[in-house]
Motif scaffolding. Structure first.
Motif, PDB file in Angstrom:
ATOM      1  N   THR A 243       0.855  -1.201   0.000  1.00  0.00           N
ATOM      2  CA  THR A 243       0.000   0.000   0.000  1.00  0.00           C
ATOM      3  C   THR A 243       0.885   1.242   0.000  1.00  0.00           C
ATOM      4  O   THR A 243       1.850   1.320   0.764  1.00  0.00           O
ATOM      5  CB  THR A 243      -0.912   0.018   1.229  1.00  0.00           C
TER       6      THR A 243
ATOM      7  N   THR B 227      -0.407   4.560  -7.693  1.00  0.00           N
ATOM      8  CA  THR B 227      -1.375   3.504  -7.389  1.00  0.00           C
ATOM      9  C   THR B 227      -2.211   3.189  -8.612  1.00  0.00           C
ATOM     10  O   THR B 227      -2.243   3.932  -9.584  1.00  0.00           O
ATOM     11  CB  THR B 227      -2.290   3.938  -6.232  1.00  0.00           C
TER      12      THR B 227
ATOM     13  N   GLN C  32      -0.967  -0.476  -4.042  1.00  0.00           N
ATOM     14  CA  GLN C  32      -2.342  -0.331  -3.593  1.00  0.00           C
ATOM     15  C   GLN C  32      -2.523   1.014  -2.876  1.00  0.00           C
ATOM     16  O   GLN C  32      -1.546   1.685  -2.537  1.00  0.00           O
ATOM     17  CB  GLN C  32      -2.708  -1.474  -2.650  1.00  0.00           C
ATOM     18  N   GLY C  33      -3.775   1.372  -2.661  1.00  0.00           N
ATOM     19  CA  GLY C  33      -4.059   2.589  -1.906  1.00  0.00           C
ATOM     20  C   GLY C  33      -4.680   3.701  -2.712  1.00  0.00           C
ATOM     21  O   GLY C  33      -4.808   4.833  -2.238  1.00  0.00           O
TER      22      GLY C  33
END
Length: 235
Positions: free
Chosen positions: A20, A54, A60-61
């Motif tokens: 993330t 991202t 991710q995130g």
């Protein structure tokens, strides 16, 4: 039949989950803290960078970054509306003329909000903060002969108001002052004016008082004609 070792498909490793984005997390935290105003700009900058880091095939995130940007946007709109409302209504953050510039003067004195045509004074200054009143029947230096409303604009420090005051005050003097009596008494006088001081002017006070001044305090009795126009403004 068993396949010889070293042929075929070796046991696979599970794909690693993308990390993330730390910037996305920071964007969300700063966006939610937008009530403090200062984190808003960093939240927007980091959020834009996080969006590029991202997404599919990347870290991710993305949802965190979008959420942080949305929160920062909402707080930004709120701050702009709050500041716009305050700046658009000066009375919300400044005192009114009655409280800031027109407070009750000391006994025996007047200020720009309590002065009136017909008042007699002791040696006032050009910008009125507070002036000492005098009995017109006793020797005094100054009498207020009328008033006019000055043209709106920045505070006229120095002599910026002089030309406008001369025009209005000459008209008022011709209307209100008993010049023949003063000439017969051989009393030397100058035409003058009293304007609001800076604080009162910045709060919207525009009344300027025309005065007749005797430098040697030779005035005794009113200089006004019977039935003089004492309205504010005069004429």
């Amino acid at each position: 039949m068993n396949q010889p070792y070293g042929f075929g498909h070796p046991p696979g490793y599970p794909p690693q989950r993308p990390k993330t984005s730390g910037l996305a997390i920071a964007t969300l935290v700063l966006g939610l803290a937008g009530c403090l105003a200062l984190p808003l700009l960093p939240a927007i900058i980091l959020g834009i960078i996080a969006l590029t880091q991202t997404g599919p095939g990347k870290q991710q995130g993305r949802g965190l970054a979008i959420g942080g940007l949305a929160a920062a946007g909402i707080w930004t709109i709120g701050w702009v509306a709050l500041l716009g409302n305050t700046m658009g209504n000066p009375d919300d953050y400044t005192a009114s003329p009655s409280s800031a510039s027109c407070a009750t003067p000391p006994s025996g004195h007047a200020n720009i909000c309590t002065l009136k045509p017909g008042d007699c004074l002791h040696q006032p200054v050009a910008a009125v903060t507070s002036v000492e009143l005098a009995a017109c029947a006793s020797p005094h230096s100054t009498e207020v002969i009328g008033a006019f409303t000055a043209t709106d604009g920045p505070w006229p420090g120095g002599g910026e108001l002089k030309a406008e005051a001369l025009t209005h005050c000459q008209r008022i003097m011709a209307k209100n002052v008993d010049s023949p009596r003063l000439n017969a008494a051989d009393v030397y006088t100058d035409l003058g004016y009293l304007k609001p001081e800076r604080e009162a002017w910045e709060h919207g006070v525009r009344t300027v008082f025309c005065t007749l001044v005797s430098p040697d305090s030779q005035l005794t009795g009113s200089v006004l004609v019977p039935g003089a126009d004492l309205a504010v403004p005069t004429g």
